[in-house]
Design an enzyme around this catalytic site. Structure first.
Site, PDB file in Angstrom:
ATOM      1  N   LYS A   1      19.715  31.239  31.300  1.00 12.31           N
ATOM      2  CA  LYS A   1      18.580  30.517  30.697  1.00 12.31           C
ATOM      3  C   LYS A   1      17.468  31.503  30.358  1.00 12.31           C
ATOM      4  O   LYS A   1      16.823  31.418  29.302  1.00 12.31           O
ATOM      5  CB  LYS A   1      18.089  29.424  31.650  1.00 12.31           C
ATOM      6  CG  LYS A   1      17.021  28.500  31.070  1.00 12.31           C
ATOM      7  CD  LYS A   1      15.612  29.016  31.225  1.00 12.31           C
ATOM      8  CE  LYS A   1      14.610  28.032  30.636  1.00 12.31           C
ATOM      9  NZ  LYS A   1      13.248  28.580  30.591  1.00 12.31           N
TER      10      LYS A   1
ATOM     11  N   ASP B   1      19.907  28.099  13.635  1.00  7.96           N
ATOM     12  CA  ASP B   1      20.228  26.877  14.375  1.00  7.96           C
ATOM     13  C   ASP B   1      20.419  27.227  15.861  1.00  7.96           C
ATOM     14  O   ASP B   1      21.482  27.698  16.261  1.00  7.96           O
ATOM     15  CB  ASP B   1      21.515  26.291  13.765  1.00  7.96           C
ATOM     16  CG  ASP B   1      21.967  25.013  14.429  1.00  7.96           C
ATOM     17  OD1 ASP B   1      21.503  24.709  15.539  1.00  7.96           O
ATOM     18  OD2 ASP B   1      22.819  24.325  13.835  1.00  7.96           O
TER      19      ASP B   1
HETATM   20  C1  MEV Z   1      12.395  31.005  33.438  1.00  8.76           C
HETATM   21  O1  MEV Z   1      12.186  30.433  32.182  1.00  8.76           O
HETATM   22  C2  MEV Z   1      13.563  31.947  33.412  1.00  8.76           C
HETATM   23  C3  MEV Z   1      13.958  32.549  34.748  1.00  8.76           C
HETATM   24  O2  MEV Z   1      14.236  31.509  35.693  1.00  8.76           O
HETATM   25  C4  MEV Z   1      15.200  33.362  34.506  1.00  8.76           C
HETATM   26  C5  MEV Z   1      15.866  33.901  35.757  1.00  8.76           C
HETATM   27  O3  MEV Z   1      15.750  33.274  36.821  1.00  8.76           O
HETATM   28  O4  MEV Z   1      16.533  34.940  35.628  1.00  8.76           O
HETATM   29  C6  MEV Z   1      12.868  33.384  35.323  1.00  8.76           C
END
Ligand code: MEV
Length: 440
Positions: free
Chosen positions: A280, A296
């Protein structure tokens, strides 16, 4: 009591707003004010946005920021990012600067092949079906030429048409599995148009193919659609340096830091709960550039997550190693992007984003986006294994909290200074603002 509406799309914009305000919000006047506040004063520009989708009643703004100092294959970029999360642009910028004097990002496109499939039902002999597809291949290519001609002139087009027997998974299920080269276009419309023509030709030709019996002649096409899973439209980005250059402001030695980074990435490689969050963070960087350049992001997201799970377990998209005193950190991601067609010519900010990126080809954009994803992940994991994520995150979120509490510009200035030395939590920010107001 709310009732369904007929013909909503045919109402004028004003009437759509009145209807939504009267039926679905508490304060109709405020609703209208908020919606109109985001209209563009330039009527032409507003009309352009109105016509991107159906039933437009306003515009939804996201911040458009710049992460400078990205050295990618010895070329310097300032990367435009469209994103609402407070710490993302700052984190990308910080990582870019960190790697700037260490050789920057080295990137390489591994492949640019995209996939599309005609899914169909065939009741009969799969050997005869294979002979049929082989026999009609020139007709398939010829019928689709009206669509592929221009792409072919530029070196793209359909690279292969393969019959895939999937009847062991689903009764009588087969596919035409096709690969495409779409050059600088994302190519969704091109691929889908080709596939629909291929499906029509296949169905038509089957009706008169004499080795088939009557049942075999009636091929049932279920659907013709590109795949957003593009494992052969792949790019790699990498940073590396001798361990002793990994000098941070935190009290952690370069050796310890390198070891912690490798360990953190290895955890994300074997533990899906961590891998999802880890990836993420990568998508924070990737999506922001994909969105800023009018691509996209849903397609990119779907394809990347499928790639992360390609071994049957959801894994980290990045990798890290320490070998012979060298720390290496890299990413491999599938990215089907375009720098022509779609929004790229229509949306003024998208056009500008591409100009800022020095008008990249699609393969160049793939490399920039991969570098942004890698930078984001480096910044996130670096924070996680040193200070923890909240310190930097809350510093960036500070302004959001202060804005929620209607802090004045002077109050903001004082408190930003104060929280450079003190740890920020929601409560500590609220308390500090209250104290400031009490004392002034
Ligand atoms: C937050 O948007 C993204 C993180 O959680 C990514 C990660 O944990 O590596 C900080």
């Amino acid at each position: 009591m709310r009732t369904p509406i007929q013909g909503f799309s045919k109402l004028s914009k004003e009437d759509k707003i009145n209807w939504i305000a009267d039926n679905y919000t508490d304060n109709s006047e405020t609703t209208k004010e908020i919606l109109k506040q985001y209209w563009n004063v330039d009527i032409g520009l507003q009309k352009l946005h109105d016509e991107f989708i159906e039933n437009t009643i306003s515009n939804y703004y996201l911040p458009f920021g710049i992460a400078p100092n990205f050295l990618i294959n010895d070329k310097l970029y300032a990367i435009p990012m469209a994103i609402e999360e407070s710490s993302v642009v700052a984190a990308a910028s910080k990582a870019a600067k960190f790697w700037l004097d260490k050789g920057g990002f080295k990137t390489r496109v591994i492949g640019t092949q995209k996939i599309g499939q005609v899914h169909f039902i065939f009741k009969g002999s799969s050997t005869k079906l294979q002979s049929f597809i082989d026999a009609i291949r020139p007709i398939l290519m010829n019928d689709v030429r009206a669509i592929t001609r221009n792409m072919e002139k530029r070196g793209g087009g359909i690279s292969s048409i393969e019959l895939r027997d999937q009847s062991d998974k689903l009764d009588n299920y087969f596919q035409l599995h096709c690969t495409f080269e779409t050059l600088d276009a994302m190519g969704a419309n091109f691929i889908n148009s080709c596939l629909e023509q291929l499906a029509l030709t296949m169905k038509r030709e089957a009706l008169t193919y004499t080795p088939f019996n009557e049942q075999e002649q009636r091929i049932e096409v279920v659907m013709s659609i590109l795949s957003n899973y593009v494992p052969e439209c792949l790019v790699k980005a990498e940073v590396s340096c001798p361990i002793q250059e990994l000098v941070l402001e935190q009290p952690v030695s370069p050796e310890e830091f390198a070891e912690k980074m490798v360990r953190a990435v290895n955890i994300a490689n074997v533990e899906p709960f961590r891998a999802v969050t880890h990836n993420k963070g990568i998508m924070n960087g990737i999506d922001a550039v994909v969105l800023a350049t009018g691509n996209d992001f849903r397609a990119v997201e779907a394809g990347i997550h499928a790639y992360a799970a390609k071994e049957g377990i959801y894994r980290s998209l990045t990798h890290a190693s320490v070998e012979n005193g060298i720390f290496k950190f890299w990413i491999e991601v599938p990215l089907a992007l375009g720098t022509v067609g779609g929004l790229t010519r229509l949306h003024p900010l998208v056009r500008l984003a591409l100009e800022i990126l020095q008008k990249p080809s699609a393969p160049e954009l793939m490399q920039i986006v991969a570098a942004a994803g890698l930078a984001q992940n480096f910044a996130a994991v670096r924070s996680l294994v040193t200070t923890g994520i909240q310190e930097g995150h809350m510093k960036m979120h500070l302004l959001n909290i202060l804005n929620q509490m209607s802090a004045t510009e002077d109050e903001k200035k004082t408190l930003i200074e104060y929280f450079k030395k003190n740890s920020a939590t929601h409560n500590s920010v609220v308390e500090a603002l209250q104290n400031l107001r009490k004392n002034s």
